[in-house]
Design a protein around this motif. Sequence first.
Motif, PDB file in Angstrom:
ATOM      1  N   VAL A   1       0.809  -1.229   0.000  1.00  0.00           N
ATOM      2  CA  VAL A   1       0.000   0.000   0.000  1.00  0.00           C
ATOM      3  C   VAL A   1       0.844   1.283   0.000  1.00  0.00           C
ATOM      4  N   GLY A   2       2.153   1.132  -0.093  1.00  0.00           N
ATOM      5  CA  GLY A   2       3.031   2.307  -0.213  1.00  0.00           C
ATOM      6  C   GLY A   2       2.973   3.256   0.962  1.00  0.00           C
ATOM      7  N   LYS A   3       2.863   2.705   2.171  1.00  0.00           N
ATOM      8  CA  LYS A   3       2.763   3.572   3.357  1.00  0.00           C
ATOM      9  C   LYS A   3       4.095   3.679   4.097  1.00  0.00           C
ATOM     10  N   SER A   4       5.123   2.949   3.631  1.00  0.00           N
ATOM     11  CA  SER A   4       6.416   2.994   4.321  1.00  0.00           C
ATOM     12  C   SER A   4       7.461   3.558   3.359  1.00  0.00           C
ATOM     13  N   SER A   5       8.721   3.512   3.759  1.00  0.00           N
ATOM     14  CA  SER A   5       9.785   3.960   2.859  1.00  0.00           C
ATOM     15  C   SER A   5      10.935   2.967   2.935  1.00  0.00           C
ATOM     16  N   PHE A   6      11.770   2.983   1.908  1.00  0.00           N
ATOM     17  CA  PHE A   6      12.947   2.109   1.919  1.00  0.00           C
ATOM     18  C   PHE A   6      13.873   2.522   3.055  1.00  0.00           C
ATOM     19  N   SER A   7      14.061   3.842   3.235  1.00  0.00           N
ATOM     20  CA  SER A   7      15.007   4.316   4.259  1.00  0.00           C
ATOM     21  C   SER A   7      14.651   3.789   5.639  1.00  0.00           C
ATOM     22  N   ALA A   8      13.356   3.786   5.981  1.00  0.00           N
ATOM     23  CA  ALA A   8      12.962   3.291   7.300  1.00  0.00           C
ATOM     24  C   ALA A   8      12.992   1.762   7.329  1.00  0.00           C
ATOM     25  N   SER A   9      12.534   1.145   6.243  1.00  0.00           N
ATOM     26  CA  SER A   9      12.403  -0.321   6.237  1.00  0.00           C
ATOM     27  C   SER A   9      13.744  -1.033   6.176  1.00  0.00           C
ATOM     28  N   LYS A  10      14.778  -0.369   5.646  1.00  0.00           N
ATOM     29  CA  LYS A  10      16.055  -1.082   5.482  1.00  0.00           C
ATOM     30  C   LYS A  10      16.637  -1.497   6.829  1.00  0.00           C
TER      31      LYS A  10
END
Length: 324
Positions: free
Chosen positions: A219-228
């Motif tokens: 659903v595109g509610k997160s970001s790569f920077s936070a999820s990494k």
Amino acid sequence: MKAITYYNYGSSEVLHQVEMPKPTPQANEILVKIHASTVTPVDCSFRSADPFIVRFFTGLFRPKMPVLGTELAGEIVAVGRDVRRFSIGEHIFAALADGRGAHSEYICLPEQGAQVTLPRNMDFAQAATLCNGALTALPFLRDSGKIQSGQRVLINGASGSIGIAAVQLAKYFGAHVTGVCSGAKLDFVRELGADKVIDYTREDFCKNDQPYDIVFDTVGKSSFSASKQVLTPHGVYLSTVITCETFFMMMWTGLRNGKKARLSATGLRSAPDQIKDMEMIKSLVEDGVLTAEIDRTYALAQIAQAHRYVETGHKRGNVVIQIA
Ligand SMILES: NC(=O)c1ccc[n+]([C@@H]2O[C@H](COP(=O)([O-])OP(=O)(O)OC[C@H]3O[C@@H](n4cnc5c(N)ncnc54)[C@H](OP(=O)(O)O)[C@@H]3O)[C@@H](O)[C@H]2O)c1
């Protein structure tokens, strides 16, 4: 025939039911009497031209194609003289090549288009939901994520159309699955097969202490920077929603070893690739691996209501438009 048209971008008020001539199939086309379709966030985005970038597909100043609707299930009622792959009376489900046209009573489709006969254990309404959900989740997990048995996979938005299919497919591929949704839907996501569930209103999955091989944000509610932070050293972050940040990260991480961000526009894949996946989805449905979840059903004339509900961003699975 009845169809829902829009000639300007805007709120659900731009949608109008009109009478249009019933199409006649060309030599290599099939005519389908549409029994069911869906309203998805893609329809809402094409209708409102939000984000702006969709105008490059749908028309810069006004919509090029007046009828929305990306997926359908229905019955073949006529075939062109050169058609060999299908015959009159067959029941099919279909993903539309340019992502539009299913919100009407009839449609002509190319014989070689992305359509396959219905799974024997699904009705039209259920089968109409398979292309937005499963046909998107499958190439993301298998091709972009290279999912492997035994991996730890997190599905964000696990109760949405793509999320539900992603949870079930990730289990099918043998992964340990964590599903993220709000509290009221936790039991539902557990019943789909998730090994673990996280309520996003109480807990941020990016602060989890056990790393994931794949984080699939449906659903595109997160970001790569936070999820990494919660990805394994060669973990992959997948997102269905193309943002500038994720696009840049996809390019940047593509040049380096280590954690990757990947985006994909699954609707732009070739018809033969889609057909292969639809055949696989059909057999997974028939084997009981994949199910369809219908949240609400609306009549064609109530489509503006359906758009408003989908735009809340909180549907559970799919919103179906019953047409025939
Ligand atoms: N890239 C592609 O090829 C492609 C193809 C098709 C669609 N898409 C895009 O994919 C996206 C998802 O489509 P969809 O049809 O699956 O959406 P959807 O069914 O409308 O998603 C709704 C679900 O999202 C959950 N949700 C809402 N906010 C959340 C949050 N902050 N964290 C986690 N879950 C949250 C909701 O759960 P709660 O009610 O519990 O909050 C709800 O069950 C859309 O943006 C669509 O445009 C991309």
